[in-house]
Structures are given as C-alpha cells and as structure tokens.
Design a protein around this motif. Structure first.
Motif, PDB file in Angstrom:
ATOM      1  N   UNK A  20      40.697  42.076  36.762  1.00 46.59           N
ATOM      2  CA  UNK A  20      41.560  40.971  37.165  1.00 46.59           C
ATOM      3  C   UNK A  20      42.639  40.737  36.105  1.00 46.59           C
ATOM      4  N   UNK A  21      43.813  40.415  36.598  1.00 42.27           N
ATOM      5  CA  UNK A  21      44.905  40.004  35.756  1.00 42.27           C
ATOM      6  C   UNK A  21      45.033  38.488  35.889  1.00 42.27           C
ATOM      7  N   UNK A  36      44.970  35.766  45.803  1.00 39.95           N
ATOM      8  CA  UNK A  36      44.631  35.415  44.431  1.00 39.95           C
ATOM      9  C   UNK A  36      43.606  34.291  44.388  1.00 39.95           C
ATOM     10  N   UNK A  37      42.837  34.296  43.302  1.00 44.87           N
ATOM     11  CA  UNK A  37      41.863  33.227  43.052  1.00 44.87           C
ATOM     12  C   UNK A  37      42.509  32.226  42.091  1.00 44.87           C
ATOM     13  N   UNK A  38      42.541  30.956  42.518  1.00 46.69           N
ATOM     14  CA  UNK A  38      43.144  29.917  41.694  1.00 46.69           C
ATOM     15  C   UNK A  38      42.052  29.236  40.871  1.00 46.69           C
ATOM     16  N   UNK A  44      44.144  34.467  39.392  1.00 43.14           N
ATOM     17  CA  UNK A  44      43.484  35.745  39.111  1.00 43.14           C
ATOM     18  C   UNK A  44      43.860  36.729  40.200  1.00 43.14           C
ATOM     19  N   UNK A  45      44.512  37.837  39.803  1.00 46.44           N
ATOM     20  CA  UNK A  45      44.875  38.889  40.745  1.00 46.44           C
ATOM     21  C   UNK A  45      44.050  40.128  40.432  1.00 46.44           C
ATOM     22  N   UNK A  46      43.437  40.694  41.441  1.00 46.12           N
ATOM     23  CA  UNK A  46      42.634  41.901  41.215  1.00 46.12           C
ATOM     24  C   UNK A  46      43.524  43.137  41.203  1.00 46.12           C
ATOM     25  N   UNK A  47      43.088  44.160  40.452  1.00 50.56           N
ATOM     26  CA  UNK A  47      43.761  45.456  40.463  1.00 50.56           C
ATOM     27  C   UNK A  47      42.700  46.546  40.431  1.00 50.56           C
ATOM     28  N   UNK A  48      43.080  47.753  40.838  1.00 45.90           N
ATOM     29  CA  UNK A  48      42.112  48.852  40.982  1.00 45.90           C
ATOM     30  C   UNK A  48      42.436  50.075  40.129  1.00 45.90           C
TER      31      UNK A  48
END
Length: 337
Positions: A20-21, A36-38, A44-48
């Motif tokens: 997560x970023x 995104x998760x606040x 929080x932004x997920x990346x792969x």
C-alpha cells in the motif's frame, strides 16, 4: 523483499513488490480513488508491482498539477512509520532502486592517476578516483544517482574513506593523495575533520599526505562555510585544492577569497593551449596571481607534449592527464615526461 534508503536520514525501509502507498493529507482526492481506504488522515492505495506504484505516483502528481496543489507542502508518501517522502522523491528513489543498492552495499575501490612536477618530472601525488570493483556503473552515474536520491553524503564519505585506506601499502609516505569532496556534505567541519583524522590515523596515513579538493560540479553557494572547511583542514595539516578551476563556478575572485594550497586548472583551458592565444593570456594571468598568493598551480587534462611544454614554460608547477598517465588500480611511482 528489497530494501531502499531514506533520502534524508539514511535509514532503511522495506520496499515490497506489492503493498500500500499511504498518501498523507489527501482526503480531498477520495472521489478520484473510490478503491482507496481512508484512514489515519490520508488514503491507502494498493499496488501490485514496482511499475504499478511508479505509475500511481506519476498519475497522482499529474492530477495535483491540474488541481493546483502544491505537492511539496500538501502531500507526502510514507513507506515506513516515521520516514516521510515527497511524492517526487519517492518516485525518484523507486526509479533508482538498483543504484541505491550499489551505493549502500558496495565496497568501492580507488584508481590512481599520477600528478607530476613539471620541474623535476617526478610524481608528487596521485588523484584517487572512485571505482565500482565490478565495473557495473561509471563514477559519474554513481554520483548522479546519489545526488538524485539524497545519498550524496553517504557516497562522498565512502569515496573519501576508500581513497585513504586504498593508499596503504601502495603509495609511500611523502607522495600525496588528492581526494575529492562535496562541500554540501560537510555540515559540521570540526566533526567531519575529526572523523576523517581518525580514519587517517587508523590506516597509518600522515595528514600532510592528504589533499582534499572541492569538486567543481557543485556551485559554491556559501563561501564562508567553505572557508571554514578549508581552515579546519589546514589546522590538522591537511592541504586543500580548488578543482576544475575556470569550468563554471570558480572565478579569480573565489580563488582570492579561498586561497587554497593548490588550484587545478580545468582541462578546457589546457586543451591546445600551445596554439590558442586567448587561453595563453588567461593561463599566464592565473599563474601570476597564484604565485602572488602562494598557491601551487596544476594543469588538468594534459594530453599532448606541446601542452605540457607550454604549461612548464609559463610557470605551471604540476600537471595531470593521459599524456602523463591514466588512472590505474596499481599506481606506478615513476614517470617519464
């Protein structure tokens, strides 16, 4: 699991291929990222993948530009608690991930290029030049990456210490080592010199055999700070030099303010100097001023016999260049001019 380095504090943080970023202070962009998760005052932004997080950061930066956000003030990216990055710095560090590993983990070596007296034709010194022992990357690329990622302090320190320890058993007492340094990496001259002196003593090197030269790639912004650095070095018996003189930031005014022990004249002024009247006039002026100030002049980049002979004729005292010797891992202590 790969490790990367904090650009400002040189602490390690973990970079995973997916995760997560966390974007601090970007609640107002929630509508742009419904996935995104606040939480914790940010998103929080997920990346792969490495490529995925780079693409996300670039997209965010482009959106911030369109929204007139001031990225440096409003947005930071966090990769480990207490270690904060601007988005631009995070992007740069991810791009330079492999270079960061080389800078942090490599036990570098020094190559040596001879510096010759134009009066006696003897080698009086060697310039120590940083090299990757595996030849994976050029010195220029190393310092470019270090500057971009905030690791120039670490690389500069490693270069200086490598140069000092590399002369053990290779260069005899009485022959000097010219060693580059970046003024911007020396925040506290007294502390820095104390550390270097300890390293010199540990490797049984005499301070008077060391010459620290200011790298000309850095503009001299704070002349008083550099004066202090020079003064502290000189108090310990270490000599100082102004490198690449005349290539950009260095001027006669700077030379007269700093009064180093040596002035190294940039190769651009030496190349074909035997045929160029303009260069000859400038070189003669510099030599005369240097002699008045008690500064030893050194011609860099000498590649022809005619250049060397002209430099000798006008009173330049030392020379360095391919005509006299290329950088080598094992230096020769004799030279034929």
């Amino acid at each position: 699991m790969d490790k990367m380095c904090c650009s400002s504090c040189d602490l390690m943080f973990v970079f995973r291929e997916e995760g997560y970023l966390f974007l601090h202070g970007m609640d107002d962009m929630e509508n742009m990222y419904p996935e995104a998760i606040k939480a914790n005052g940010g998103l929080y932004l997920s990346y792969r993948s490495k490529e995925g997080v780079m693409e996300q950061v670039q997209t965010i930066l482009s959106k911030l530009d369109r929204c007139d956000h001031i990225e440096g003030n409003l947005v930071q990216a966090i990769c480990q608690p207490s270690i904060m990055y601007s988005l631009h710095q995070l992007l740069q560090n991810i791009k330079e991930h492999d270079m960061i590993q080389i800078i942090r983990q490599t036990e570098f070596i020094s190559f040596f290029q001879p510096i010759v007296s134009l009066y006696s034709n003897e080698i009086i010194a060697f310039e120590a030049l940083l090299r990757d022992p595996l030849a994976r990357v050029s010195p220029g690329r190393l310092f470019e990456a270090a500057q971009a990622t905030g690791l120039h302090y670490l690389l500069d320190m490693k270069a200086r210490k490598t140069a000092i320890q590399s002369r053990m058993g290779v260069i005899p007492h009485g022959i000097k080592s010219f060693i580059n340094f970046l003024p911007s990496t020396i925040y506290n001259p007294a502390f820095s010199v104390k550390s270097i002196i300890q390293h010199i003593e540990r490797h049984h090197v005499r301070p008077e055999d060391i010459v620290f030269e200011v790298v000309e790639t850095e503009e001299i912004v704070d002349i008083d700070h550099l004066k202090t650095i020079f003064s502290v070095y000189k108090q310990e018996g270490i000599k100082v030099a102004l490198d690449d003189f005349g290539s950009g930031h260095s001027t006669l005014e700077v030379l007269m303010q700093l009064v180093p022990d040596y002035v190294k004249i940039d190769r651009a002024h030496i190349m074909n100097c035997h045929q160029d009247l303009t260069k000859q006039k400038r070189l003669i002026e510099l030599v005369n001023i240097s002699k008045e100030l008690g500064i030893t002049s050194l011609a860099e980049g000498v590649e022809r016999k005619e250049e060397l002979e002209f430099c000798r004729d006008i009173g330049i005292e030392l020379a360095q260049g391919y005509y006299l010797g290329k950088p080598e891992k094992t230096p020769k202590v004799l030279v034929s001019v």
